[in-house]
Write a protein that holds these residues in place. Structure first.
Motif, short mmCIF file in Angstrom:
data_model
loop_
_atom_site.label_atom_id
_atom_site.label_comp_id
_atom_site.label_asym_id
_atom_site.label_seq_id
_atom_site.Cartn_x
_atom_site.Cartn_y
_atom_site.Cartn_z
N GLN A 113 0.84 -1.20 0.00
CA GLN A 113 0.00 0.00 0.00
C GLN A 113 0.88 1.26 0.00
O GLN A 113 1.78 1.41 0.83
N LEU A 114 0.61 2.11 -0.98
CA LEU A 114 1.26 3.42 -1.03
C LEU A 114 0.17 4.46 -1.27
O LEU A 114 0.08 5.09 -2.33
N PRO A 115 -0.68 4.65 -0.28
CA PRO A 115 -1.88 5.50 -0.47
C PRO A 115 -1.57 6.97 -0.71
O PRO A 115 -2.40 7.67 -1.29
N ASN A 116 -0.42 7.43 -0.29
CA ASN A 116 -0.09 8.86 -0.43
C ASN A 116 0.87 9.14 -1.59
O ASN A 116 1.28 10.29 -1.80
N LEU A 117 1.21 8.10 -2.32
CA LEU A 117 2.21 8.26 -3.39
C LEU A 117 1.68 9.17 -4.50
O LEU A 117 0.58 8.99 -5.01
N LYS A 118 2.52 10.13 -4.86
CA LYS A 118 2.17 11.07 -5.93
C LYS A 118 3.09 10.91 -7.15
O LYS A 118 2.64 11.09 -8.28
N GLY A 119 4.35 10.62 -6.90
CA GLY A 119 5.29 10.49 -8.00
C GLY A 119 6.16 9.26 -7.87
O GLY A 119 6.79 9.04 -6.83
N LEU A 120 6.18 8.41 -8.96
CA LEU A 120 6.99 7.20 -8.95
C LEU A 120 7.95 7.27 -10.13
O LEU A 120 7.55 7.12 -11.29
N TYR A 121 9.22 7.50 -9.80
CA TYR A 121 10.26 7.63 -10.83
C TYR A 121 11.20 6.43 -10.73
O TYR A 121 11.99 6.33 -9.79
N MET A 122 11.12 5.53 -11.69
CA MET A 122 12.00 4.36 -11.70
C MET A 122 12.59 4.12 -13.08
O MET A 122 13.01 3.00 -13.39
N ASN A 123 12.60 5.12 -13.89
CA ASN A 123 13.09 4.97 -15.26
C ASN A 123 14.59 4.78 -15.31
O ASN A 123 15.32 5.11 -14.37
N SER A 124 15.04 4.21 -16.41
CA SER A 124 16.46 4.03 -16.70
C SER A 124 17.15 3.13 -15.68
O SER A 124 18.14 3.49 -15.05
N ASN A 125 16.58 1.94 -15.51
CA ASN A 125 17.19 0.90 -14.71
C ASN A 125 17.14 -0.40 -15.50
O ASN A 125 17.05 -0.39 -16.73
N GLN A 126 17.18 -1.53 -14.79
CA GLN A 126 17.08 -2.84 -15.44
C GLN A 126 16.00 -3.67 -14.76
O GLN A 126 16.11 -4.89 -14.64
N LEU A 127 14.93 -3.00 -14.39
CA LEU A 127 13.85 -3.65 -13.68
C LEU A 127 13.06 -4.56 -14.62
O LEU A 127 12.83 -4.24 -15.78
N ALA A 128 12.63 -5.71 -14.08
CA ALA A 128 11.92 -6.70 -14.88
C ALA A 128 10.55 -6.98 -14.25
O ALA A 128 10.11 -6.31 -13.32
N GLY A 129 9.87 -8.00 -14.82
CA GLY A 129 8.55 -8.32 -14.31
C GLY A 129 7.48 -7.44 -14.94
O GLY A 129 7.71 -6.74 -15.93
N SER A 130 6.31 -7.46 -14.37
CA SER A 130 5.19 -6.70 -14.90
C SER A 130 4.94 -5.44 -14.07
O SER A 130 5.51 -5.27 -12.99
#
Length: 579
Positions: A113-130
């Motif tokens: 749960q991240l109910p207060n999340l406004k900005g999620l920046y995870m670009n330019s990595n090697q993350l996998a999955g869905s």
């Protein structure tokens, strides 16, 4: 203490400050690892360690920072997986882990749960999955940036629940919907009434653009869906996106024609449809888009002519229509686009010539109209394109001389005039092109000396093959020039042409005069019969012959008497003058 030049490792002693609320060490030169002991600063609300040279994993201990609202570790050298506990810090508003080398799968457990999340920046990595489904529960999210990773699977339609979403970036992953299916997530995103940017490019989506694309947010300004293996045609409903200023559908498998309704996108500034299978004419309504600055439609199956109204696009800076099947001449109005920087009309079937009064010469940087059927002379005005760095007029039927004015293109780096019918000599003024790196004058009818100074010292015979009678330095692989200067030879040839022309003219005139004279003679009156009697030739008779013939002038032979005396003659007459 950000924006300094602190280096070394982050001090572990910071963990002895449990009431510390803000720790800002970003934009320095810190190295080493993140101390796990920072997880002991229980009151910490803001942690910024971004834009450093920190490496290693993100410590699991940071998941204990239950009051954290901003977790900013961007632009470092972090590796490994993201600790799952991070996604259970309910107070988090911004997570920025972009521009690292993080790997592993994003957690997919619906219990996060991240109910207060406004900005999620995870670009330019090697993350996998869905893409995690639980993100759809973060109702305050206005930005999701998961671009440039290795994510797979479909895009969750549940993300349509994010009513405040403004920026959705999932570009450069391996996300897919299924070949031939509608891109259903686009329909779901029509619920996001504040959506401004939709960047989904470079994913193997393999789907069809739904007609519902016209129902996307009226605030939408940017759609970037290039390289997504999209099929089908462009929906005509796209004209509903009145605030759209950037539309990129390049390098897909889109077919059909360009809908005329595209003329309703009044705020559109960038239009990229290149690298598809679009056919038909370029709609005239495109000329209604007064704010268009760039058009890229190259590598399609477009036919017909370039709209004559193209000159109405007064803000146009880039026009790429190359590699189509366009015909007819280049509209005169195109040459009035005074802000045009990049023009590529190559590999079509355009004909006609270039006008002598082009107006965009102050700014034009790249001009490629090669591989067409253009003819006529190269206008001298091209030499006024003082910002030009690349000029390609090859594979046409241009004729006449190479303009001396091309020597004024001081910024030129590339020039190709090959495979034309150009004649005359190569202007020596081109030696002034000090930035020229590529030159091709081959397969023309040029003659005379190849300049050897300035930029020409960088070129070899490959730039001049298959011409009429070029000469010069051995490096150009042509015969050496004679002692007579090229200019004198050129003048001599021109003078000879004039002399030969004059001789031919005089010869023809003389022939006409002779014919006329003979004709007049034939028209004269026929001669009389007297004139036809042949003249008798009278032989001179000597006195002795006359005396012998008349027997010494005997009276028997007398023909008549005069005032002089007569004379008698012997009786025998042997010859008489009478008959």
């Amino acid at each position: 203490m950000p924006y300094n030049s602190f280096d070394g490792s982050i001090p572990e002693e910071l963990s002895s400050m449990p009431k510390l609320k803000v720790l800002l060490l970003g934009s320095n030169n810190f190295t080493g690892f993140i101390p796990p002991s920072l997880g002991n600063i229980s009151g910490l609300e803001k942690l910024w360690l971004g834009i450093n040279n920190i490496e290693g994993n993100i410590p699991d201990e940071l998941g204990r920072l239950s009051n954290l609202t901003e977790f900013l570790l961007e632009d470092n050298r972090l590796t490994g997986a993201i600790p799952p506990k991070i996604f259970n810090i309910s107070s988090l508003k911004i997570i920025n882990l972009s521009f690292n080398a993080l790997s592993g799968n994003l957690p997919h457990n619906v219990g996060f749960q991240l109910p207060n999340l406004k900005g999620l920046y995870m670009n330019s990595n090697q993350l996998a999955g869905s893409i995690p489904e639980f993100l759809s529960n973060s109702s305050k999210l206005f930005l999701i940036d998961l671009g440039i990773n290795m994510l797979t699977g479909p895009v969750p339609t549940s993300l349509g629940n994010l009513r405040l979403l403004q920026f959705f970036h999932i570009n450069n992953n391996q996300l897919g919907e299924g070949e031939g299916l509608e891109l259903s997530f686009l329909t779901a995103l029509t619920n996001c009434r504040f959506l401004v940017r939709l960047i989904i490019e470079s994913n193997p989506l393999k789907g069809i653009l739904p007609d519902s694309i016209g129902n996307l947010s009226s605030s939408l300004q940017m759609i970037v869906a290039s390289g997504c293996q999209i099929t089908g045609s462009i929906p005509s409903e796209i004209d509903s996106l009145k605030n759209l200023n950037y539309l990129a559908l390049s390098n897909n498998n889109i077919n059909g024609s360009i809908p005329s309704t595209i003329g309703g996108l009044g705020k559109l500034q960038r239009l990229y449809l290149d690298g598809n299978k679009i056919e038909g004419f370029i709609p005239n309504k495109l000329c209604h888009l007064q704010n268009l600055g760039e058009i890229s439609m190259e590598s399609n199956k477009l036919s017909g002519s370039i709209p004559s109204c193209i000159g109405n696009l007064s803000s146009l800076q880039k026009l790429h229509l190359n590699s189509n099947t366009l015909i007819s001449s280049i509209p005169a109005s195109l040459w009035t686009l005074k802000y045009l920087l990049f023009l590529n009309l190559s590999s079509n079937s355009l004909s006609g010539g270039l006008p002598p009064d082009m107006r965009m010469f102050n700014v034009m940087e790249n001009m490629d109209i090669s591989w067409n059927q253009l003819s006529g002379n190269i206008p001298s005005i091209v030499g006024a394109f003082t910002s030009l760095s690349s000029l390609n007029l090859s594979r046409n039927t241009f004729q006449g001389l190479i303009p001396e004015s091309l020597g004024d293109l001081v910024t030129l780096e590339f020039m190709d005039l090959s495979y034309n019918n150009l004649s005359g000599t190569i202007p020596k003024s081109l030696e002034a092109l000090s930035h020229l790196k590529y030159l091709n004058f081959s397969f023309n009818k040029l003659f005379g000396e190849i300049p050897s100074g300035g930029a020409f010292t960088n070129f070899t015979g490959g730039s001049f093959i298959q011409n009429e009678a070029l000469c010069g330095q051995p490096i150009f692989q042509v015969p050496p020039c004679t002692s007579q200067s090229t200019s004198k030879r050129r003048k001599g040839i021109i003078l000879l042409k004039y002399i030969l022309s004059a001789v031919v003219f005089v010869s023809i005139l003389a022939a006409l005069i002779i014919i006329a004279t003979e004709y007049r003679k034939r028209k004269m009156k026929n001669p009389t019969s007297v004139d036809l009697i042949p003249a008798v030739e009278l032989r001179m008779i000597s006195f002795q012959e006359l005396r012998h013939a008349t027997d010494d002038f005997c009276e028997v032979n007398l023909l008549g008497k005069g005032s002089f005396a007569s004379e008698e003659c012997p009786q025998r007459v042997t010859y008489t003058a009478r008959e």
